[in-house]
Motif scaffolding. Structure first.
Motif, PDB file in Angstrom:
ATOM      1  N   TYR A 187       0.851  -1.183   0.000  1.00  0.00           N
ATOM      2  CA  TYR A 187       0.000   0.000   0.000  1.00  0.00           C
ATOM      3  C   TYR A 187       0.891   1.239   0.000  1.00  0.00           C
ATOM      4  CZ  TYR A 187      -4.116  -2.876   1.062  1.00  0.00           C
ATOM      5  OH  TYR A 187      -5.140  -3.796   1.010  1.00  0.00           O
ATOM      6  N   LYS A 188       0.273   2.414   0.044  1.00  0.00           N
ATOM      7  CA  LYS A 188       1.034   3.661   0.017  1.00  0.00           C
ATOM      8  C   LYS A 188       1.477   4.113   1.400  1.00  0.00           C
ATOM      9  CE  LYS A 188      -1.035   5.413  -4.254  1.00  0.00           C
ATOM     10  NZ  LYS A 188      -1.832   6.514  -4.879  1.00  0.00           N
ATOM     11  N   GLY A 189       1.171   3.347   2.408  1.00  0.00           N
ATOM     12  CA  GLY A 189       1.574   3.689   3.762  1.00  0.00           C
ATOM     13  C   GLY A 189       1.044   2.665   4.745  1.00  0.00           C
ATOM     14  N   ALA A 190       1.591   2.701   5.970  1.00  0.00           N
ATOM     15  CA  ALA A 190       1.195   1.716   6.980  1.00  0.00           C
ATOM     16  C   ALA A 190      -0.260   1.862   7.371  1.00  0.00           C
ATOM     17  CB  ALA A 190       2.097   1.853   8.203  1.00  0.00           C
ATOM     18  N   GLY A 191      -0.766   3.112   7.361  1.00  0.00           N
ATOM     19  CA  GLY A 191      -2.170   3.329   7.699  1.00  0.00           C
ATOM     20  C   GLY A 191      -3.095   2.654   6.714  1.00  0.00           C
ATOM     21  N   GLU A 192      -2.773   2.770   5.425  1.00  0.00           N
ATOM     22  CA  GLU A 192      -3.586   2.118   4.400  1.00  0.00           C
ATOM     23  C   GLU A 192      -3.498   0.600   4.526  1.00  0.00           C
ATOM     24  OE1 GLU A 192      -3.144   3.301   0.383  1.00  0.00           O
ATOM     25  OE2 GLU A 192      -3.313   5.444   0.806  1.00  0.00           O
ATOM     26  N   ALA A 193      -2.325   0.096   4.878  1.00  0.00           N
ATOM     27  CA  ALA A 193      -2.165  -1.350   5.038  1.00  0.00           C
ATOM     28  C   ALA A 193      -3.039  -1.864   6.178  1.00  0.00           C
ATOM     29  CB  ALA A 193      -0.698  -1.683   5.295  1.00  0.00           C
ATOM     30  N   MET A 194      -3.099  -1.095   7.275  1.00  0.00           N
ATOM     31  CA  MET A 194      -3.965  -1.501   8.384  1.00  0.00           C
ATOM     32  C   MET A 194      -5.423  -1.498   7.954  1.00  0.00           C
ATOM     33  SD  MET A 194      -4.353  -2.572  11.452  1.00  0.00           S
ATOM     34  CE  MET A 194      -2.796  -2.314  12.339  1.00  0.00           C
ATOM     35  N   LEU A 195      -5.839  -0.482   7.211  1.00  0.00           N
ATOM     36  CA  LEU A 195      -7.211  -0.455   6.707  1.00  0.00           C
ATOM     37  C   LEU A 195      -7.472  -1.648   5.789  1.00  0.00           C
ATOM     38  CD1 LEU A 195      -7.680   3.344   5.877  1.00  0.00           C
ATOM     39  CD2 LEU A 195      -8.707   2.059   7.764  1.00  0.00           C
ATOM     40  N   GLY A 196      -6.435  -2.054   5.044  1.00  0.00           N
ATOM     41  CA  GLY A 196      -6.584  -3.203   4.152  1.00  0.00           C
ATOM     42  C   GLY A 196      -6.886  -4.487   4.895  1.00  0.00           C
ATOM     43  N   VAL A 197      -6.216  -4.707   6.019  1.00  0.00           N
ATOM     44  CA  VAL A 197      -6.474  -5.933   6.784  1.00  0.00           C
ATOM     45  C   VAL A 197      -7.775  -5.815   7.562  1.00  0.00           C
ATOM     46  CG1 VAL A 197      -5.233  -5.408   8.941  1.00  0.00           C
ATOM     47  CG2 VAL A 197      -5.313  -7.754   8.106  1.00  0.00           C
ATOM     48  N   VAL A 198      -8.115  -4.612   8.027  1.00  0.00           N
ATOM     49  CA  VAL A 198      -9.385  -4.408   8.735  1.00  0.00           C
ATOM     50  C   VAL A 198     -10.563  -4.710   7.811  1.00  0.00           C
ATOM     51  CG1 VAL A 198     -10.909  -2.654   9.743  1.00  0.00           C
ATOM     52  CG2 VAL A 198      -8.508  -2.752  10.416  1.00  0.00           C
ATOM     53  N   SER A 199     -10.471  -4.248   6.557  1.00  0.00           N
ATOM     54  CA  SER A 199     -11.562  -4.428   5.598  1.00  0.00           C
ATOM     55  C   SER A 199     -11.582  -5.797   4.944  1.00  0.00           C
ATOM     56  CB  SER A 199     -11.466  -3.356   4.508  1.00  0.00           C
ATOM     57  OG  SER A 199     -10.278  -3.543   3.736  1.00  0.00           O
ATOM     58  N   GLY A 200     -10.502  -6.564   5.119  1.00  0.00           N
ATOM     59  CA  GLY A 200     -10.432  -7.880   4.501  1.00  0.00           C
ATOM     60  C   GLY A 200      -9.848  -7.875   3.107  1.00  0.00           C
ATOM     61  N   GLN A 201      -9.320  -6.726   2.656  1.00  0.00           N
ATOM     62  CA  GLN A 201      -8.670  -6.681   1.347  1.00  0.00           C
ATOM     63  C   GLN A 201      -7.422  -7.554   1.318  1.00  0.00           C
ATOM     64  OE1 GLN A 201      -7.913  -2.528   0.678  1.00  0.00           O
ATOM     65  NE2 GLN A 201      -9.982  -2.101  -0.072  1.00  0.00           N
ATOM     66  N   VAL A 202      -6.728  -7.638   2.448  1.00  0.00           N
ATOM     67  CA  VAL A 202      -5.600  -8.557   2.595  1.00  0.00           C
ATOM     68  C   VAL A 202      -5.851  -9.411   3.829  1.00  0.00           C
ATOM     69  CG1 VAL A 202      -3.864  -7.126   1.441  1.00  0.00           C
ATOM     70  CG2 VAL A 202      -4.277  -6.819   3.889  1.00  0.00           C
ATOM     71  N   ASP A 203      -5.197 -10.558   3.871  1.00  0.00           N
ATOM     72  CA  ASP A 203      -5.472 -11.520   4.939  1.00  0.00           C
ATOM     73  C   ASP A 203      -4.728 -11.245   6.228  1.00  0.00           C
ATOM     74  OD1 ASP A 203      -7.222 -13.521   3.516  1.00  0.00           O
ATOM     75  OD2 ASP A 203      -5.480 -13.556   2.189  1.00  0.00           O
ATOM     76  N   VAL A 204      -3.507 -10.716   6.124  1.00  0.00           N
ATOM     77  CA  VAL A 204      -2.679 -10.609   7.320  1.00  0.00           C
ATOM     78  C   VAL A 204      -1.757  -9.400   7.210  1.00  0.00           C
ATOM     79  CG1 VAL A 204      -0.892 -12.148   6.389  1.00  0.00           C
ATOM     80  CG2 VAL A 204      -1.149 -11.919   8.859  1.00  0.00           C
ATOM     81  N   LEU A 205      -1.346  -8.884   8.365  1.00  0.00           N
ATOM     82  CA  LEU A 205      -0.406  -7.778   8.436  1.00  0.00           C
ATOM     83  C   LEU A 205       0.539  -8.034   9.598  1.00  0.00           C
ATOM     84  CD1 LEU A 205       0.437  -4.815   7.589  1.00  0.00           C
ATOM     85  CD2 LEU A 205      -1.178  -4.029   9.345  1.00  0.00           C
TER      86      LEU A 205
END
Length: 326
Positions: A187-205
């Protein structure tokens, strides 16, 4: 695969305060009688910024001198780090950085400063990494996640704040130690990556404890594993790496202070002593513990050794992951 030593602490502080790194010093070198700048090479709001502001407040209280944080973000931390390295070595400017700096020499073909341009002062805190999945994830344990990743290589994804970021390399370290077929999604930053795992876009962080804990307590994600030797009081349900069968997955995210080359040794020593005193205060210790962080306070020499070993260890992870320098 390599593990990252917890107490062994980038080439950032490679000089390690040896006599060759410092000029002749006046025995009465004084603490600067003006505000002291702590350069954070990242944007406000992150874990490095949090650690810097906490220690700045305490140092101000203890010394009567104003310690303030100046954020100089950009280029994976190289802009702020270069600024600090090229500042006057008079005790008026220091750099606060984290584990990412141990990775930079392997991610860039050339950095805008030399390794010896910064010398170690001390560590502030270090915090374990946490493996998290979304609150609605079907994976209720790290064992279930590992089993699925091994059965279906490439099916599961892990997010990161970008190629070469600490979250990226933390995920690569998990892959290497667990022999897992996880697919990287930057992602473009750690915040977006966290949102990605929260929303289920990615499986793990894989992220640092201070970042994970608020999200776990807020019910946004589930912690499956912590890389600390013992379970964290803030995440008592999450097993350690050893308990999960990944005994070599032992990395931490650490935060430390460096000074421009040539800063008088008495000033370096005084700052180290003041930081150690601050970390022993009950109120600051409590705040860091709530973030899953352990107090630092290493001597300049020990910090230099730790940084060297971190730089070498993360270099192995980067090489194994085939991350190419820019």
């Amino acid at each position: 695969m390599p593990s990252i030593p917890r107490r062994a602490l980038p080439v950032l502080f490679l000089c390690a305060a040896t006599a060759a790194c410092l000029p002749a010093l006046a025995a009465d070198a004084a603490w600067p009688a003006r505000p002291v700048r702590l350069v954070v090479p990242y944007a406000p709001g992150g874990t490095t910024d949090y650690a810097a502001r906490q220690i700045a407040q305490k140092l101000t209280e203890q010394t009567g001198i104003s310690f303030y944080v100046e954020n100089k973000a950009g280029a994976s931390g190289t802009i702020g780090s270069s600024l600090a390295a090229k500042s006057a070595p008079d005790g008026g400017t220091f750099l606060i950085n984290d584990t990412t700096y141990a990775m930079l020499p392997h991610l860039f073909r050339k950095l805008p400063w030399e390794p010896a341009d910064l010398v170690p002062v001390t560590t502030i805190v270090d915090a374990p990494l946490v493996v998290v999945v979304g609150a609605n994830s079907p994976y209720k344990s790290v064992t279930a996640l590992i089993d699925e990743a091994r059965k279906n290589p490439g099916k599961l994804t892990f997010g990161s704040g970008g190629v070469g970021s600490s979250t990226h390399l933390g995920g690569e370290l998990l892959k290497q130690n667990g022999k897992l077929g996880l697919t990287h999604v930057p992602y473009k930053g750690a915040g977006e990556a966290m949102l990605g795992v929260v929303s289920g876009q990615v499986d793990v962080l894989v992220t640092a404890a201070p970042t994970a804990i608020p999200q776990v307590k807020g019910g946004k994600v589930r912690a499956l594993l912590v890389t600390s030797p013992q379970r964290l009081a803030a995440l008592p349900e999450a097993p350690t790496s050893a308990e999960a069968g990944l005994k070599d997955f032992t990395a931490t995210n650490w935060f430390g202070i460096a000074a421009p080359k040539g800063t008088p040794q008495p000033i370096v020593d005084k700052l180290q002593a003041e930081v150690k005193k601050a970390l022993a205060s009950p109120d600051l210790a409590k705040r860091f513990a709530e973030q899953g962080a352990s107090p630092g306070g290493l001597s300049s020499a020990d910090f230099g050794k730790f940084v060297l070993s971190q730089t070498q260890a993360w270099g192995q992870v980067i090489k194994a992951a085939n991350v190419q320098p820019e």
